[in-house]
Design an enzyme around this catalytic site. Structure first.
Site, PDB file in Angstrom:
ATOM      1  N   ASP A  42       0.828  -1.218   0.000  1.00 21.65           N
ATOM      2  CA  ASP A  42       0.000   0.000   0.000  1.00 21.65           C
ATOM      3  C   ASP A  42       0.860   1.266   0.000  1.00 21.65           C
ATOM      4  OD1 ASP A  42      -2.062  -1.751   0.341  1.00 21.65           O
ATOM      5  OD2 ASP A  42      -2.908  -0.764   2.097  1.00 21.65           O
ATOM      6  N   ASP A  43       0.192   2.359  -0.368  1.00 19.81           N
ATOM      7  CA  ASP A  43       0.686   3.743  -0.178  1.00 19.81           C
ATOM      8  C   ASP A  43       1.696   4.244  -1.205  1.00 19.81           C
ATOM      9  OD1 ASP A  43      -0.946   3.580   1.984  1.00 19.81           O
ATOM     10  OD2 ASP A  43       0.556   4.014   3.502  1.00 19.81           O
ATOM     11  N   HIS A  96      -6.217   3.151  -3.926  1.00 20.51           N
ATOM     12  CA  HIS A  96      -6.082   3.337  -2.464  1.00 20.51           C
ATOM     13  C   HIS A  96      -6.391   4.806  -2.143  1.00 20.51           C
ATOM     14  CE1 HIS A  96      -4.890   2.124   1.498  1.00 20.51           C
ATOM     15  NE2 HIS A  96      -3.769   2.812   1.535  1.00 20.51           N
ATOM     16  N   HIS A 144      -5.229   9.877   0.103  1.00 22.64           N
ATOM     17  CA  HIS A 144      -4.948   9.160   1.350  1.00 22.64           C
ATOM     18  C   HIS A 144      -5.098  10.126   2.537  1.00 22.64           C
ATOM     19  CE1 HIS A 144      -3.364   6.164   4.098  1.00 22.64           C
ATOM     20  NE2 HIS A 144      -3.238   5.326   3.097  1.00 22.64           N
ATOM     21  N   TYR A 174      -6.464   3.106   5.563  1.00 16.04           N
ATOM     22  CA  TYR A 174      -6.552   2.642   6.967  1.00 16.04           C
ATOM     23  C   TYR A 174      -7.518   1.461   7.127  1.00 16.04           C
ATOM     24  CZ  TYR A 174      -4.794   7.404   7.086  1.00 16.04           C
ATOM     25  OH  TYR A 174      -4.097   8.553   6.807  1.00 16.04           O
ATOM     26  N   HIS A 220       3.856  -2.122   3.054  1.00 17.94           N
ATOM     27  CA  HIS A 220       3.837  -0.766   2.482  1.00 17.94           C
ATOM     28  C   HIS A 220       5.131  -0.572   1.686  1.00 17.94           C
ATOM     29  CE1 HIS A 220       0.924  -0.523   5.758  1.00 17.94           C
ATOM     30  NE2 HIS A 220       0.345   0.417   5.051  1.00 17.94           N
TER      31      HIS A 220
HETATM   32 ZN   LIG Z   1      -2.641   3.367   3.225  1.00 23.71          ZN
END
Ligand SMILES: [Zn+2]
Length: 257
Positions: A74-75, A125, A129, A167, A220
């Site tokens: 993620d991210d 995502h 964010h 999250y 991540h």
């Molecule tokens: Zn995230």
């Protein structure tokens, strides 16, 4: 199943029962307060724990009876660390899923192309964010998802169908947006804790202890600690006869339209 709709119906029935009972024998106000607190706790738990599928169906685990696991990141994309993760996955012959943040795409188009060309899949995502993403309106949330989807489409020509909420928080607003856009909500079954653990040995031992067949593991690709953890973890999984598959295969879903 105790989902959002059933919970609200159940509480309305209980509330009607209380009001009716109140006509004949007075119900202590504490019962109303208690009921309100229980409802609030259920709504919060439903938001935080994506795997409860309280507000919307989600996919977090594969078949527990098979020794198959999958990696998700993620991210990103992150200009510093995503290429490091991609190199590592390539060396090990592993395909993964990357849940990308829209506002990072414009400056990392090459990385997005590389993720796609090397056989990994992508999901959304959100665009920003944002810490308060969960408080956004339907319109604002929808724009976030669509902007990210459009950018990935422009770079790779593929229309994403998977979305992992920032999250892991879900709520009725997100549920509406997801239904409108026809996405699949993706959770996870094992959190690597790479965002909070600074010690690679602790991280590795935790993963080795917790991993089970069917796990979709959350990492991540913004965390440098992973380059010290993933090679050993992959060696461990292989020695334990785990097969590392792409998340869409683990969950039996189509990643793109
Ligand atoms: Zn995230």
């Amino acid at each position: 199943m105790l989902n959002y709709r059933n919970t609200i119906i159940l509480f309305l029935i209980i509330l009607a029962g209380f009001i009716l009972a109140d006509v004949f024998l007075s119900v202590h106000p504490g019962w109303y307060v208690g009921m309100g607190i229980v409802l609030l706790l259920l709504l919060i738990a439903g938001s935080i724990y994506i795997r409860l599928e309280f507000y919307i169906k989600s996919y977090s685990t594969g078949d527990r009876n098979q020794k198959r696991v999958a990696f998700s990141f993620d991210d990103g994309p992150d200009s510093g660390y995503t290429p490091v993760i991609l190199d590592l996955l390539k060396q090990q012959g592993i395909l993964a899923a990357f849940f990308v943040v829209g506002n990072k795409l414009e400056h990392n188009m090459e990385i997005i192309r590389r993720i796609d060309q090397e056989g990994h899949i992508m999901g959304g995502h959100s665009f920003s964010h944002h810490f308060f993403f969960d408080l956004f309106t339907v319109r604002r949330m929808k724009i976030e998802l669509e902007r990210t989807e459009e950018m990935v489409m422009r770079i790779t020509g593929k229309k994403m169908k998977l979305f992992r909420p920032p999250y892991g928080v879900t709520n009725p607003v997100l549920a509406r947006v997801i239904r409108k856009l026809g996405y699949h909500v993706i959770g996870w079954s094992l959190k690597s804790k790479d965002t909070v653990t600074g010690d690679s040995q602790v991280l590795l031992e935790r993963l080795q202890k917790k991993v089970k067949g069917g796990d979709l593991i959350l990492f991540h690709d913004t965390k440098p600690i992973l380059s010290g953890v993933l090679p050993s973890f992959i060696t461990f999984l292989k020695s334990e006869k785990y097969q590392i598959v792409r998340p869409d295969q683990l969950l039996n879903l189509e990643a793109y339209e």
